[in-house]
Design a protein around this motif. Structure first.
Motif, PDB file in Angstrom:
ATOM      1  N   LEU A 159       0.861  -1.179   0.000  1.00 55.97           N
ATOM      2  CA  LEU A 159       0.000   0.000   0.000  1.00 55.97           C
ATOM      3  C   LEU A 159       0.900   1.232   0.000  1.00 55.97           C
ATOM      4  CD1 LEU A 159      -3.051   0.663   0.101  1.00 55.97           C
ATOM      5  CD2 LEU A 159      -2.819   0.911   2.573  1.00 55.97           C
ATOM      6  N   ALA A 160       1.155   1.780  -1.193  1.00 56.18           N
ATOM      7  CA  ALA A 160       2.058   2.927  -1.310  1.00 56.18           C
ATOM      8  C   ALA A 160       1.740   3.679  -2.596  1.00 56.18           C
ATOM      9  CB  ALA A 160       3.514   2.467  -1.332  1.00 56.18           C
ATOM     10  N   THR A 161       1.997   4.978  -2.559  1.00 51.49           N
ATOM     11  CA  THR A 161       1.809   5.790  -3.752  1.00 51.49           C
ATOM     12  C   THR A 161       2.910   6.839  -3.821  1.00 51.49           C
ATOM     13  OG1 THR A 161       0.222   7.087  -5.035  1.00 51.49           O
ATOM     14  CG2 THR A 161       0.251   7.463  -2.644  1.00 51.49           C
ATOM     15  N   ILE A 241      -5.315   7.016   7.772  1.00 49.86           N
ATOM     16  CA  ILE A 241      -5.023   5.592   7.979  1.00 49.86           C
ATOM     17  C   ILE A 241      -5.147   5.228   9.460  1.00 49.86           C
ATOM     18  CG2 ILE A 241      -3.220   3.827   7.809  1.00 49.86           C
ATOM     19  CD1 ILE A 241      -2.160   5.362   5.365  1.00 49.86           C
ATOM     20  N   ASN A 242      -5.829   4.124   9.715  1.00 52.79           N
ATOM     21  CA  ASN A 242      -5.984   3.606  11.075  1.00 52.79           C
ATOM     22  C   ASN A 242      -5.169   2.314  11.180  1.00 52.79           C
ATOM     23  OD1 ASN A 242      -6.811   2.563  13.521  1.00 52.79           O
ATOM     24  ND2 ASN A 242      -8.951   3.139  13.247  1.00 52.79           N
ATOM     25  N   PRO A 243      -3.951   2.361  11.726  1.00 48.69           N
ATOM     26  CA  PRO A 243      -3.066   1.190  11.750  1.00 48.69           C
ATOM     27  C   PRO A 243      -3.678  -0.032  12.423  1.00 48.69           C
ATOM     28  CG  PRO A 243      -1.834   3.159  12.304  1.00 48.69           C
ATOM     29  CD  PRO A 243      -3.292   3.554  12.275  1.00 48.69           C
ATOM     30  N   SER A 244      -4.504   0.165  13.447  1.00 45.85           N
ATOM     31  CA  SER A 244      -5.081  -0.979  14.158  1.00 45.85           C
ATOM     32  C   SER A 244      -6.127  -1.713  13.339  1.00 45.85           C
ATOM     33  CB  SER A 244      -5.707  -0.516  15.483  1.00 45.85           C
ATOM     34  OG  SER A 244      -6.839   0.296  15.251  1.00 45.85           O
ATOM     35  N   HIS A 245      -6.543  -1.098  12.210  1.00 46.76           N
ATOM     36  CA  HIS A 245      -7.532  -1.741  11.347  1.00 46.76           C
ATOM     37  C   HIS A 245      -6.922  -2.147  10.002  1.00 46.76           C
ATOM     38  CE1 HIS A 245     -10.150  -0.235  14.400  1.00 46.76           C
ATOM     39  NE2 HIS A 245     -11.234  -0.697  13.785  1.00 46.76           N
ATOM     40  N   MET A 246      -5.596  -2.254   9.982  1.00 47.54           N
ATOM     41  CA  MET A 246      -4.883  -2.763   8.815  1.00 47.54           C
ATOM     42  C   MET A 246      -4.228  -4.088   9.204  1.00 47.54           C
ATOM     43  SD  MET A 246      -5.569  -0.414   6.543  1.00 47.54           S
ATOM     44  CE  MET A 246      -4.390  -0.440   5.198  1.00 47.54           C
ATOM     45  N   LEU A 251       3.425  -1.582  11.923  1.00 40.32           N
ATOM     46  CA  LEU A 251       2.772  -0.329  12.299  1.00 40.32           C
ATOM     47  C   LEU A 251       1.929  -0.462  13.567  1.00 40.32           C
ATOM     48  CD1 LEU A 251       1.541   1.042   8.829  1.00 40.32           C
ATOM     49  CD2 LEU A 251       3.550   1.743  10.139  1.00 40.32           C
ATOM     50  N   TYR A 252       1.485  -1.682  13.853  1.00 41.14           N
ATOM     51  CA  TYR A 252       0.633  -1.872  15.034  1.00 41.14           C
ATOM     52  C   TYR A 252       1.009  -3.183  15.706  1.00 41.14           C
ATOM     53  CZ  TYR A 252      -3.500  -1.754  17.989  1.00 41.14           C
ATOM     54  OH  TYR A 252      -4.347  -1.704  19.081  1.00 41.14           O
ATOM     55  N   ASP A 253       1.109  -3.157  17.037  1.00 44.14           N
ATOM     56  CA  ASP A 253       1.568  -4.314  17.806  1.00 44.14           C
ATOM     57  C   ASP A 253       0.387  -5.239  18.122  1.00 44.14           C
ATOM     58  OD1 ASP A 253       2.971  -6.103  19.288  1.00 44.14           O
ATOM     59  OD2 ASP A 253       3.439  -4.744  20.942  1.00 44.14           O
ATOM     60  N   PHE A 254      -0.008  -6.052  17.135  1.00 45.43           N
ATOM     61  CA  PHE A 254      -1.119  -6.986  17.329  1.00 45.43           C
ATOM     62  C   PHE A 254      -0.742  -8.100  18.323  1.00 45.43           C
ATOM     63  CE2 PHE A 254      -1.903  -5.243  13.069  1.00 45.43           C
ATOM     64  CZ  PHE A 254      -3.261  -4.951  13.142  1.00 45.43           C
ATOM     65  N   LYS A 255       0.506  -8.528  18.288  1.00 40.00           N
ATOM     66  CA  LYS A 255       0.926  -9.676  19.093  1.00 40.00           C
ATOM     67  C   LYS A 255       0.785  -9.443  20.581  1.00 40.00           C
ATOM     68  CE  LYS A 255       4.219 -11.475  15.713  1.00 40.00           C
ATOM     69  NZ  LYS A 255       5.656 -11.796  15.433  1.00 40.00           N
ATOM     70  N   ASN A 256       0.964  -8.212  21.009  1.00 38.27           N
ATOM     71  CA  ASN A 256       0.962  -7.924  22.447  1.00 38.27           C
ATOM     72  C   ASN A 256      -0.311  -7.258  22.943  1.00 38.27           C
ATOM     73  OD1 ASN A 256       3.629  -8.926  23.138  1.00 38.27           O
ATOM     74  ND2 ASN A 256       4.409  -7.249  21.865  1.00 38.27           N
ATOM     75  N   LEU A 257      -1.406  -7.437  22.194  1.00 39.98           N
ATOM     76  CA  LEU A 257      -2.694  -6.910  22.661  1.00 39.98           C
ATOM     77  C   LEU A 257      -3.107  -7.654  23.943  1.00 39.98           C
ATOM     78  CD1 LEU A 257      -4.828  -6.554  19.394  1.00 39.98           C
ATOM     79  CD2 LEU A 257      -3.866  -4.730  20.766  1.00 39.98           C
TER      80      LEU A 257
END
Length: 262
Positions: A159-161, A241-246, A251-257
């Motif tokens: 995802l880049a432009t 952009i909402n990193p927690s919804h990508m 960009l977002y630490d999903f592993k340590n939720l």
């Protein structure tokens, strides 16, 4: 187009360019801005609009139009210098026969854009460093950015432009794209209305490469027919952009939720 419509178009483009400059702090007090002129409608329109904004901008900045003459056959080498003199802009023509180098190394049936871009970038970056240029202005517009976004998604898996403002890899140049909020259809009309001496390059991309870009542009145009605000909404989405919804774990630490219950 009527005179009223022409004025509305110019006002819209100046407003969009002004907003992009303000949103990303593209031009600052005392900047020397090098506008890269390829000879196409986009860069020539950008130069014209920036000069009009310069006349009443709240800050002072200098404009230098720079064109790299690459030796392509059939190009009118007098058209751009004559235009620059007519509009009274400071300009410089860099003479370098990169066309012969590219033709020698890459057959016409293969993609030439990468090598051409590297050679062109090298000359322009060097000129900017040697002449104390603060910002390098490029003529990419919203449609270019959207096309690049989908090319990267479809073929690059990312995802880049084209960013509106970019620090070069060697950190010695800052690139800006003041047309980031402008639509190509408006720029086409603007260039026609102002009788700009368009000198398009005929070497940009192989038929397959151009077909892919045109295919994505057609997709965007088709979408716009059913929803006129769709392109603007896509641009707004990559500004919001909402990193927690990508899905990017960098960009977002999903592993340590962790749960947090009281």
């Amino acid at each position: 187009m009527t005179s009223v419509n022409n004025k509305k178009l110019e006002k819209r483009l100046k407003r969009n360019v002004g907003k992009a400059i303000a949103d990303f702090n593209m031009i600052e007090e005392g900047d020397r801005v090098m506008v890269c002129i390829s000879g196409g409608k986009d860069s020539l329109s950008l130069l014209d609009i920036l000069m009009k904004l310069q006349a009443y901008a709240p800050i002072r900045f200098e404009i230098i139009a720079v064109h790299l003459a690459q030796g392509q056959p059939g190009v009118d080498t007098n058209a751009l210098p004559t235009h620059f003199k007519n509009i009274d802009v400071n300009y410089h023509i860099i003479q370098s026969d990169t066309y012969s180098i590219i033709s020698e190394k890459i057959p016409a049936t293969q993609t030439r854009c990468s090598l051409c871009s590297r050679l062109r970038r090298g000359h322009l970056y060097a000129y900017a460093r040697e002449n104390n240029i603060d910002k390098i202005a490029l003529g990419h517009h919203m449609d270019d950015m959207m096309t690049t976004l989908f090319l990267n998604m479809f073929h690059g898996g990312k995802l880049a432009t084209m960013p509106p403002k970019l620090l070069s890899d060697d950190k010695s140049n800052i690139l800006i794209r003041p047309l980031a909020y402008c639509r190509e259809k408006d720029i086409i009309k603007y260039a026609q209305n102002n009788i700009l001496p368009v000198q398009p390059c005929g070497e940009c991309g192989t038929p397959v490469e151009m077909q892919e870009r045109e295919s994505i542009k057609q997709m965007l145009w088709d979408w716009e027919k059913t929803n006129p605000h769709r392109i603007t909404n896509i641009i707004n989405s990559i500004k919001n952009i909402n990193p927690s919804h990508m899905l990017d774990t960098e960009l977002y630490d999903f592993k340590n939720l962790k749960l947090s219950r009281k």
